[in-house]
Design a protein around this motif. Structure first.
Motif, PDB file in Angstrom:
ATOM      1  N   PHE A 165       0.815  -1.212   0.000  1.00  0.00           N
ATOM      2  CA  PHE A 165       0.000   0.000   0.000  1.00  0.00           C
ATOM      3  C   PHE A 165       0.852   1.268   0.000  1.00  0.00           C
ATOM      4  N   GLU A 166       2.136   1.150   0.364  1.00  0.00           N
ATOM      5  CA  GLU A 166       3.018   2.320   0.338  1.00  0.00           C
ATOM      6  C   GLU A 166       3.167   2.895  -1.068  1.00  0.00           C
ATOM      7  N   ILE A 167       3.080   2.051  -2.109  1.00  0.00           N
ATOM      8  CA  ILE A 167       3.259   2.554  -3.478  1.00  0.00           C
ATOM      9  C   ILE A 167       1.944   2.957  -4.137  1.00  0.00           C
ATOM     10  N   THR A 168       0.867   3.005  -3.374  1.00  0.00           N
ATOM     11  CA  THR A 168      -0.365   3.601  -3.897  1.00  0.00           C
ATOM     12  C   THR A 168      -0.114   5.094  -4.127  1.00  0.00           C
ATOM     13  N   PRO A 169      -0.360   5.600  -5.331  1.00  0.00           N
ATOM     14  CA  PRO A 169      -0.086   7.023  -5.595  1.00  0.00           C
ATOM     15  C   PRO A 169      -0.848   7.954  -4.658  1.00  0.00           C
ATOM     16  N   ASP A 170      -0.318   9.149  -4.490  1.00  0.00           N
ATOM     17  CA  ASP A 170      -0.981  10.181  -3.689  1.00  0.00           C
ATOM     18  C   ASP A 170      -2.067  10.888  -4.489  1.00  0.00           C
ATOM     19  N   ILE A 171      -1.791  11.113  -5.771  1.00  0.00           N
ATOM     20  CA  ILE A 171      -2.730  11.811  -6.651  1.00  0.00           C
ATOM     21  C   ILE A 171      -2.827  11.042  -7.960  1.00  0.00           C
ATOM     22  N   ALA A 172      -4.051  10.814  -8.428  1.00  0.00           N
ATOM     23  CA  ALA A 172      -4.292  10.221  -9.743  1.00  0.00           C
ATOM     24  C   ALA A 172      -5.004  11.243 -10.620  1.00  0.00           C
ATOM     25  N   ILE A 173      -4.525  11.393 -11.847  1.00  0.00           N
ATOM     26  CA  ILE A 173      -5.126  12.321 -12.802  1.00  0.00           C
ATOM     27  C   ILE A 173      -5.679  11.524 -13.975  1.00  0.00           C
ATOM     28  N   LEU A 174      -6.999  11.489 -14.106  1.00  0.00           N
ATOM     29  CA  LEU A 174      -7.636  10.834 -15.243  1.00  0.00           C
ATOM     30  C   LEU A 174      -8.054  11.915 -16.235  1.00  0.00           C
ATOM     31  N   ASP A 175      -7.129  12.268 -17.116  1.00  0.00           N
ATOM     32  CA  ASP A 175      -7.381  13.298 -18.114  1.00  0.00           C
ATOM     33  C   ASP A 175      -7.944  12.619 -19.354  1.00  0.00           C
ATOM     34  N   PHE A 176      -9.219  12.875 -19.640  1.00  0.00           N
ATOM     35  CA  PHE A 176      -9.897  12.168 -20.725  1.00  0.00           C
ATOM     36  C   PHE A 176      -9.303  12.456 -22.102  1.00  0.00           C
ATOM     37  N   ASP A 177      -8.542  13.522 -22.243  1.00  0.00           N
ATOM     38  CA  ASP A 177      -7.951  13.838 -23.547  1.00  0.00           C
ATOM     39  C   ASP A 177      -6.876  12.826 -23.936  1.00  0.00           C
ATOM     40  N   ILE A 178      -6.206  12.255 -22.944  1.00  0.00           N
ATOM     41  CA  ILE A 178      -5.034  11.418 -23.236  1.00  0.00           C
ATOM     42  C   ILE A 178      -5.394  10.063 -23.846  1.00  0.00           C
ATOM     43  N   PRO A 179      -6.334   9.283 -23.301  1.00  0.00           N
ATOM     44  CA  PRO A 179      -6.608   7.964 -23.893  1.00  0.00           C
ATOM     45  C   PRO A 179      -7.255   8.018 -25.275  1.00  0.00           C
TER      46      PRO A 179
END
Length: 389
Positions: A165-179
């Motif tokens: 669980f230590e490597i769970t990111p602090d912030i996730a950005i789901l930017d719809f433009d990228i996929p």
């Protein structure tokens, strides 16, 4: 006692990367990325501009390979030790994000070796030097919200799923433009990876009242959206980006099963993309596991509106529907049809089965699986034989 862990903040929507302009109190950001796609489509430069507007000095570590190696991880950690970032930002597919997670560990603890962190949930406390931000470009791995990182040891040709669980990111950005830039084959493979995450989470040994609704929501959305996303529908592509993240929230806490155990080992030996491996294996594994969790698979089938009066009929409908979904997005039903020769298959099958039995995901599979059982599943997935054991 059980645990449920997610990133503190998840930003999602078109242009969500702009939120990083509000990052305050930090000085240097190391950006980790893979091949040229993030550069080609301008997202890497956009990220640098946003971070610099927030007052951060940036440096880029690029060239993370599709299956990140131990050597790449150590090289990235060394670059971080030289630059001393207080923010690590990984942008791209699952590979650069996974690699950056492992780099993070060795940046903060340079005295450790890869052997020291292979045991699941054995990592030391992180965030002594940096926080971690993940920006996925594909809709499948959900590594932006998970406690996992898959790293390949090319000397042994074994993929190791690191877990903590230590490597769970602090912030996730789901930017719809990228996929929106993903090619069709990648849409197919990552989408089936996401479906496998959700299905395995729904029956995994660590499932809970927290993970079940997330897994089911992801399954339903993926069945409704993947084919349209594959065919270029923008709104379906956005729904898939959210659904794969929700699947990640589920499996990061419920854990996975032998579909992933086998896929981790097949990918390194037969050089088939991870999501494609999962897509091929999932129907066979559902049949194998249904001896102990038929009720749960039948619940999935009911939510999908599939035909069947009995639980067995519903499970058979679920398997058939996954095979149909694979066919619609260009994934053949057997390993043999993906170009693996019988000679190569037979030369590696015992090695794969033995190592898959030791994979951490095997421990959370609902039905126990010995190396002999895993070999039989592999043979079914190669030849197209029915699972009747």
């Amino acid at each position: 006692m059980a645990r449920f862990t997610l990133p503190r903040d998840i930003y999602f929507g078109r242009g969500a990367m702009e939120e990083l302009k509000n990052l305050r109190g930090y000085h240097r950001a190391m950006i980790v990325t893979g091949g040229s796609s993030m550069q080609k489509y301008g997202f890497l430069k956009k990220l640098q501009n946003i971070l610099e507007e927030a007052g951060l000095e940036t440096r880029v570590f690029e060239g993370v390979e599709p299956d990140p190696s131990v050597e790449t991880v150590m090289a990235g950690a060394k670059a971080m030790q030289e630059f001393q970032p207080d923010v690590i930002v990984a942008i791209g597919g699952g590979s650069p994000i996974d690699a950056a997670k492992a780099m993070w560990v060795f940046y903060e603890y340079p005295e450790l070796s890869f052997e020291d962190i292979k045991k699941p949930f054995s990592m030391p406390k992180l965030r002594r030097k940096a926080i971690f931000i993940a920006i996925p470009s594909t809709s499948g791995t959900a590594t932006e919200v998970t406690a996992f990182s898959v790293i390949t040891d090319y000397s042994t040709k074994i993929k190791y799923p690191l877990a903590d669980f230590e490597i769970t990111p602090d912030i996730a950005i789901l930017d719809f433009d990228i996929p929106m830039t993903m090619p069709k084959t990648l849409v197919a493979h990552t989408g089936m990876d996401a479906l496998t995450h959700a299905v395995e989470a729904y029956v995994a040994s660590n499932r809970s009242k927290f993970t079940d609704p997330l897994a089911m929501e992801a399954i339903v959305t993926i069945f409704e959206s993947l084919v349209d996303s594959y065919n270029g529908d923008k709104e379906a592509r956005e729904r898939m980006h959210v659904a794969q993240c929700i699947a990640g929230m589920a499996f990061s806490n419920a854990l996975l099963g032998i579909t992933h155990s086998l896929a981790h080992k097949i990918g390194a030996q037969y050089e088939i993309p991870h999501g494609c491996c999962n897509a091929i294996l999932l129907p066979y594994v559902i049949k194998y596991n249904s001896k102990v969790c038929m009720k749960e698979y039948a619940e999935i089938a009911r939510r999908l509106g599939l035909p069947g009066q009995t639980d067995k009929q519903l499970v058979d409908s679920l398997i058939a529907s996954i095979n149909e979904l694979n066919a619609k997005i260009g994934i053949a039903p057997t390993l043999k049809e993906h170009g693996i020769t019988e000679e190569l298959f037979t030369s590696k099958v015992d090695f794969i089965a033995k190592n898959a039995a030791q994979d951490p995901c095997t421990a959370s599979n609902p039905r126990q699986a010995s190396p002999e059982d895993l070999k039989k599943i592999l043979e079914c997935a190669f030849y197209g034989f029915p699972v009747n054991f």
